[in-house]
Scaffold this active site. Structure first.
Site, mmCIF file in Angstrom:
data_model
loop_
_atom_site.group_PDB
_atom_site.id
_atom_site.type_symbol
_atom_site.label_atom_id
_atom_site.label_comp_id
_atom_site.label_asym_id
_atom_site.label_seq_id
_atom_site.Cartn_x
_atom_site.Cartn_y
_atom_site.Cartn_z
ATOM 1 N N ARG A 1 -2.477 -2.054 -3.597
ATOM 2 C CA ARG A 1 -3.714 -1.319 -3.357
ATOM 3 C C ARG A 1 -3.710 -0.093 -4.257
ATOM 4 N NH1 ARG A 1 -5.511 2.386 1.634
ATOM 5 N NH2 ARG A 1 -7.625 2.729 0.898
ATOM 6 N N HIS B 1 -13.323 2.104 0.187
ATOM 7 C CA HIS B 1 -13.398 1.023 1.194
ATOM 8 C C HIS B 1 -14.047 -0.239 0.614
ATOM 9 C CE1 HIS B 1 -13.565 4.250 4.610
ATOM 10 N NE2 HIS B 1 -12.325 3.812 4.487
ATOM 11 N N GLU C 1 -9.551 -6.619 5.263
ATOM 12 C CA GLU C 1 -9.314 -6.204 3.876
ATOM 13 C C GLU C 1 -8.133 -6.959 3.275
ATOM 14 O OE1 GLU C 1 -9.733 -1.963 5.512
ATOM 15 O OE2 GLU C 1 -10.042 -1.712 3.368
ATOM 16 N N ARG D 1 -12.474 14.591 8.122
ATOM 17 C CA ARG D 1 -13.225 15.037 6.931
ATOM 18 C C ARG D 1 -14.655 15.403 7.330
ATOM 19 N NH1 ARG D 1 -11.621 9.867 4.330
ATOM 20 N NH2 ARG D 1 -9.498 10.144 3.558
ATOM 21 N N ASN E 1 0.870 -1.174 0.000
ATOM 22 C CA ASN E 1 0.000 0.000 0.000
ATOM 23 C C ASN E 1 0.910 1.228 0.000
ATOM 24 O OD1 ASN E 1 -1.812 2.012 0.499
ATOM 25 N ND2 ASN E 1 -2.740 1.047 2.304
#
Ligand code: ADP
Length: 420
Positions: free
Chosen positions: A91, A180, A386, A241, A7
């Site tokens: 990813r 996601h 994940e 956020r 990642n």
């Protein structure tokens, strides 16, 4: 088969090395401060002390070279040499409309990932740098891309198009994509298994609540709507956020405080959410503790966050229903009984009967049901995995067993699967 999962962020590279035959993680690690200066690697191996080494990594290629050396040479080695690595999974945050499932990377795929990088200018360029670095450091090893957006590519047009000038979509592909995806995929398959139903017979709301937060409406096993949009800024209240706001606010505040577009973007992404409301915390544990000690702003923050979760449940119940279950996952969803309780309170009229005792006990791991026995709609806490979606996609693509996640049977979709 040993698989390296990567990642690559703008200044960090996270990795894990997985032994597919033994179904076990051999090593996990992170190179921090790539490009920025002062870089170092930290690697964890089960049963060993963490290994840490400082080494300058002016680019992603040096960082990946450092990872390979750490895993194969010296005191932290876990495999004899690089020939043990069968494939590398990357990813990739944004796959645009082109990528609806994981794919093997070739020159044409890499070019297509480049073509959509304007949609995720902070994320896709380091993902691409990682792919290029692996191609140079491990030229013989196949690379596979796993996209955050792919699971949501089943959304219908009426869910993914915004009420904006249509030519923005035609020219720039401005639309809802959602993120996601691997997490929503994993927990939705697990929920189907817990319900004892086929995934294609399940209607669900999956709520991934971590620092980033996104919800997904799932009908007949596929994503039909999701709360994040063109970027991860839309939707729920998040760590930093803002989520859904009146779109006129940025323009208003730019005029009031003389802000540039980049400053505004930074404020909405990095200084808003629960950090914006509390003025000091992003970690919900700090917020819950301060609220208990009487901090009004932290109490308000919990009310705002959980109220917004409840609104999404109502909206997605209408979109995905008749509903089988609501699923909570990720750091907050798996661990905060309080935020779950505040989100699910007084929803009996919709058919969700929270069992407060079960909910309080569902913390710190394990798949749990948190509604009462007679509840028409169930609620589950399901720890996400994940990495497993990632690894299974890579292994299946290498074996030629995977054409698309919609036709693929994951190990974790089986009723006898035991979560890690
Ligand atoms: P991400 O991967 O998006 O960075 P995670 O899914 O790891 O986030 O979630 C991180 C968040 O989980 C932390 O910011 C913290 O707020 C929350 N969290 C973890 N444990 C608890 C807990 N016991 N109670 C409340 N919140 C928790």
């Amino acid at each position: 088969m040993i698989i390296l999962a990567l990642n690559c962020g703008s200044s960090s590279v996270k990795y894990s090395l997985f032994d597919w035959a033994r179904k076990q993680t051999l090593a996990m690690g992170l190179v921090e401060r790539v490009i920025a200066g002062g870089s170092f690697i930290v690697q964890s191996v089960p049963g060993r002390e963490d290994f840490r080494l400082e080494k300058e990594c002016p680019d992603h290629e040096t960082a990946i070279d450092l990872i390979i050396r750490t895993m194969t040479e010296g005191p932290a080695a876990v495999i004899p040499d690089i020939s043990a690595i069968a494939a590398v999974g990357h990813r990739v945050v944004h796959g645009g409309e082109r990528f609806t499932c994981s794919v093997r990377i070739d020159a044409e795929v890499l070019e297509a990932i480049r073509e959509v990088q304007h949609l995720a200018p902070l994320h896709n360029p380091p993902n691409i740098a990682g792919i290029e670095a692996v191609s140079s450091v491990l030229p013989q090893v196949p690379n596979i891309a796993i996209f955050d957006t792919a699971f949501h590519q089943t959304m219908p047009r009426h869910a993914y198009l915004y009420a904006l000038p249509y030519n923005w979509y035609e020219r720039y592909r401005v639309r809802r994509y959602g993120f996601h995806g691997t997490s929503h995929l994993y927990v939705s398959k697990r929920a189907a298994a817990l319900l004892g139903k086929a995934s294609c017979d399940c209607n669900l709301i999956t709520m991934h609540i971590g620092n980033g937060v996104s919800h997904c409406a799932i009908r007949n096993g596929i994503s039909i709507d999701t709360s994040m949009g063109l970027t991860p800024l839309e939707g729920a209240v998040m760590g930093t956020r803002c989520g859904d706001i009146d779109p006129a606010i940025p323009h208003f505040m730019m005029k009031m405080e003389n802000l540039t577009p980049d400053e505004m973007d930074n404020l909405l992404n990095k200084k808003s959410g629960v950090l914006g409301i509390t003025g000091r915390f992003t970690d919900r544990r700090d917020i819950i503790q301060a609220a208990r000690q009487g901090d009004e702003r932290c109490r308000l923050c919990l009310e705002i966050e959980s109220y917004r979760l409840r609104k999404y449940i109502g909206a997605y119940l209408a979109a995905a229903g008749p509903l089988d279950a609501v699923v909570f996952t990720a750091g907050v969803g798996e661990n905060s009984w309080l935020i779950r309780q505040m989100a699910l309170q007084q929803l009996q009229h919709l058919g969700i009967h929270l069992d407060e005792q079960r909910n309080r006990e569902a913390v710190g791991g394990g798949e749990k049901i948190i509604t009462g026995d007679g509840s028409p709609i169930k609620a589950f806490v399901i720890p996400t995995d994940e990495e497993l979606v990632f690894i299974e996609d890579v292994a299946a693509i290498l074996d030629g067993r995977y054409a698309h996640h919609m036709e693929f049977t994951y190990s974790f979709a089986r009723p006898d699967f035991v979560p890690r």
